[in-house]
Design an enzyme around this catalytic site. Structure first.
Site, PDB file in Angstrom:
ATOM      1  N   GLY A 184      36.121  44.337  42.008  1.00 48.11           N
ATOM      2  CA  GLY A 184      34.980  43.749  42.705  1.00 48.11           C
ATOM      3  C   GLY A 184      35.266  43.122  44.053  1.00 48.11           C
ATOM      4  O   GLY A 184      34.395  43.057  44.908  1.00 48.11           O
ATOM      5  N   ASP A 210      35.584  38.084  43.602  1.00 43.66           N
ATOM      6  CA  ASP A 210      34.246  38.403  44.079  1.00 43.66           C
ATOM      7  C   ASP A 210      33.220  37.381  43.584  1.00 43.66           C
ATOM      8  O   ASP A 210      32.400  36.883  44.334  1.00 43.66           O
ATOM      9  CB  ASP A 210      33.837  39.820  43.669  1.00 43.66           C
ATOM     10  CG  ASP A 210      34.005  40.080  42.168  1.00 43.66           C
ATOM     11  OD1 ASP A 210      34.583  39.227  41.456  1.00 43.66           O
ATOM     12  OD2 ASP A 210      33.566  41.144  41.707  1.00 43.66           O
ATOM     13  N   ASP A 264      31.476  33.845  37.075  1.00 40.60           N
ATOM     14  CA  ASP A 264      30.291  33.766  36.213  1.00 40.60           C
ATOM     15  C   ASP A 264      30.567  32.771  35.094  1.00 40.60           C
ATOM     16  O   ASP A 264      30.255  31.588  35.209  1.00 40.60           O
ATOM     17  CB  ASP A 264      29.977  35.174  35.693  1.00 40.60           C
ATOM     18  CG  ASP A 264      28.747  35.213  34.813  1.00 40.60           C
ATOM     19  OD1 ASP A 264      28.072  34.177  34.682  1.00 40.60           O
ATOM     20  OD2 ASP A 264      28.454  36.278  34.241  1.00 40.60           O
ATOM     21  N   ASP A 272      29.525  45.806  41.169  1.00 43.30           N
ATOM     22  CA  ASP A 272      29.016  47.059  40.594  1.00 43.30           C
ATOM     23  C   ASP A 272      27.916  46.874  39.555  1.00 43.30           C
ATOM     24  O   ASP A 272      27.713  45.794  39.005  1.00 43.30           O
ATOM     25  CB  ASP A 272      30.157  47.794  39.895  1.00 43.30           C
ATOM     26  CG  ASP A 272      30.547  47.115  38.583  1.00 43.30           C
ATOM     27  OD1 ASP A 272      30.753  45.884  38.592  1.00 43.30           O
ATOM     28  OD2 ASP A 272      30.603  47.805  37.552  1.00 43.30           O
ATOM     29  N   ARG A 322      28.657  49.691  44.337  1.00 47.22           N
ATOM     30  CA  ARG A 322      29.598  48.827  45.055  1.00 47.22           C
ATOM     31  C   ARG A 322      29.493  49.023  46.563  1.00 47.22           C
ATOM     32  O   ARG A 322      29.871  48.162  47.344  1.00 47.22           O
ATOM     33  CB  ARG A 322      31.046  49.148  44.641  1.00 47.22           C
ATOM     34  CG  ARG A 322      31.387  48.805  43.212  1.00 47.22           C
ATOM     35  CD  ARG A 322      32.887  48.913  43.011  1.00 47.22           C
ATOM     36  NE  ARG A 322      33.273  49.002  41.615  1.00 47.22           N
ATOM     37  CZ  ARG A 322      33.497  47.965  40.816  1.00 47.22           C
ATOM     38  NH1 ARG A 322      33.355  46.733  41.265  1.00 47.22           N
ATOM     39  NH2 ARG A 322      33.854  48.140  39.555  1.00 47.22           N
TER      40      ARG A 322
HETATM   41  P1  5GP Z   1      33.651  35.705  34.502  1.00 43.38           P
HETATM   42  O1  5GP Z   1      34.981  35.935  33.833  1.00 43.38           O
HETATM   43  O2  5GP Z   1      33.644  34.552  35.457  1.00 43.38           O
HETATM   44  O3  5GP Z   1      32.519  35.622  33.491  1.00 43.38           O
HETATM   45  O4  5GP Z   1      33.295  37.013  35.287  1.00 43.38           O
HETATM   46  C1  5GP Z   1      34.034  37.463  36.313  1.00 43.38           C
HETATM   47  C2  5GP Z   1      33.879  38.948  36.524  1.00 43.38           C
HETATM   48  O5  5GP Z   1      32.717  39.499  35.890  1.00 43.38           O
HETATM   49  C3  5GP Z   1      33.713  39.174  37.998  1.00 43.38           C
HETATM   50  O6  5GP Z   1      34.953  39.308  38.635  1.00 43.38           O
HETATM   51  C4  5GP Z   1      32.864  40.431  38.029  1.00 43.38           C
HETATM   52  O7  5GP Z   1      33.711  41.560  37.967  1.00 43.38           O
HETATM   53  C5  5GP Z   1      32.025  40.351  36.761  1.00 43.38           C
HETATM   54  N1  5GP Z   1      30.693  39.783  37.042  1.00 43.38           N
HETATM   55  C6  5GP Z   1      30.231  38.560  36.693  1.00 43.38           C
HETATM   56  N2  5GP Z   1      28.971  38.383  37.122  1.00 43.38           N
HETATM   57  C7  5GP Z   1      28.621  39.519  37.770  1.00 43.38           C
HETATM   58  C8  5GP Z   1      27.419  39.944  38.475  1.00 43.38           C
HETATM   59  O8  5GP Z   1      26.406  39.254  38.598  1.00 43.38           O
HETATM   60  N3  5GP Z   1      27.460  41.191  39.020  1.00 43.38           N
HETATM   61  C9  5GP Z   1      28.549  42.019  38.925  1.00 43.38           C
HETATM   62  N4  5GP Z   1      28.448  43.225  39.495  1.00 43.38           N
HETATM   63  N5  5GP Z   1      29.678  41.639  38.292  1.00 43.38           N
HETATM   64  C10 5GP Z   1      29.721  40.407  37.722  1.00 43.38           C
END
Ligand code: 5GP
Length: 189
Positions: A60, A116, A119, A174, A180
């Site tokens: 990402g 990127d 979340d 993505d 992307r």
């Molecule tokens: P986390 O581990 O913080 O929940 O998520 C991190 C990863 O989940 C990010 O690096 C990304 O690849 C993916 N991700 C989380 N939220 C989104 C979103 O709204 N859109 C996209 N495309 N990817 C996300």
């Protein structure tokens, strides 16, 4: 195409054609914020004794990373890691695993991790635990996007934008590996 407008994907977008995307961050706003972040980073590292290693988290961050390092005006090295969290297209399952590790030795080095989006914060926690064990000289984290409801339990050093808790695509992010290549960031209506 006016990049400040919402987008309906045309027939060139295969299985996503007809999908409605709502503009969140237009290309110009992204470029300008990325430039400011890069200047802030350059300032923060210029007094340091050695060039930092900037580690981009694939996939990402690839566009953000390439825009960011080109605006950084101090000497840097670049490397990449790839991690994945299991789950479906738009939600993560909570299990993170490493798919590609860095190639360089980070012991005794200044490290800046470039993500990127944060979340749930699970990926960042995983990376922090992994990199802290390597005996780095300093360890900092930058993310382009930070979701408002994130449960992350440590402070990010550089944040591009705080955004609502919605699934976003474009500028490297993505939807099931597609979209992307969109120049702006949208959320899916
Ligand atoms: P986390 O581990 O913080 O929940 O998520 C991190 C990863 O989940 C990010 O690096 C990304 O690849 C993916 N991700 C989380 N939220 C989104 C979103 O709204 N859109 C996209 N495309 N990817 C996300």
């Amino acid at each position: 195409m006016n990049m400040d407008e919402n987008l309906v994907l045309n027939e060139n977008y295969g299985k996503h054609s007809g999908k409605k995307l709502k503009m969140l961050l237009p290309e110009k706003k992204l470029k300008s914020r990325v430039r400011d972040m890069a200047l802030e980073i350059s300032e923060g590292y210029k007094e340091k004794d050695a060039a930092p290693i900037v580690i981009g988290i694939l996939n990402g961050s690839f566009i953000f990373m390439s825009d960011l390092v080109r605006e950084i005006n101090i000497d840097v090295e670049v490397d990449f890691m790839r991690i994945a969290s299991y789950g479906n297209a738009t939600s993560s399952s909570g299990t993170v695993r490493m798919i590609k590790d860095i190639n360089c030795d980070i012991t005794g080095r200044h490290i800046l991790v470039v993500e990127d989006i944060v979340d749930t914060g699970l990926s960042m926690n995983f990376l922090k635990n992994r990199l802290e064990q390597a005996g780095t000289k300093s360890l900092k984290f930058a993310t382009l996007l930070m979701k408002e409801d994130t449960q992350i339990d440590f402070g990010m050093d550089y944040i591009g934008f705080n955004i609502p808790d919605k699934y976003v695509v474009g500028y490297g992010l993505d939807l099931a590996q597609r979209l992307r290549n969109l120049k702006s960031i949208y959320y899916i209506e």
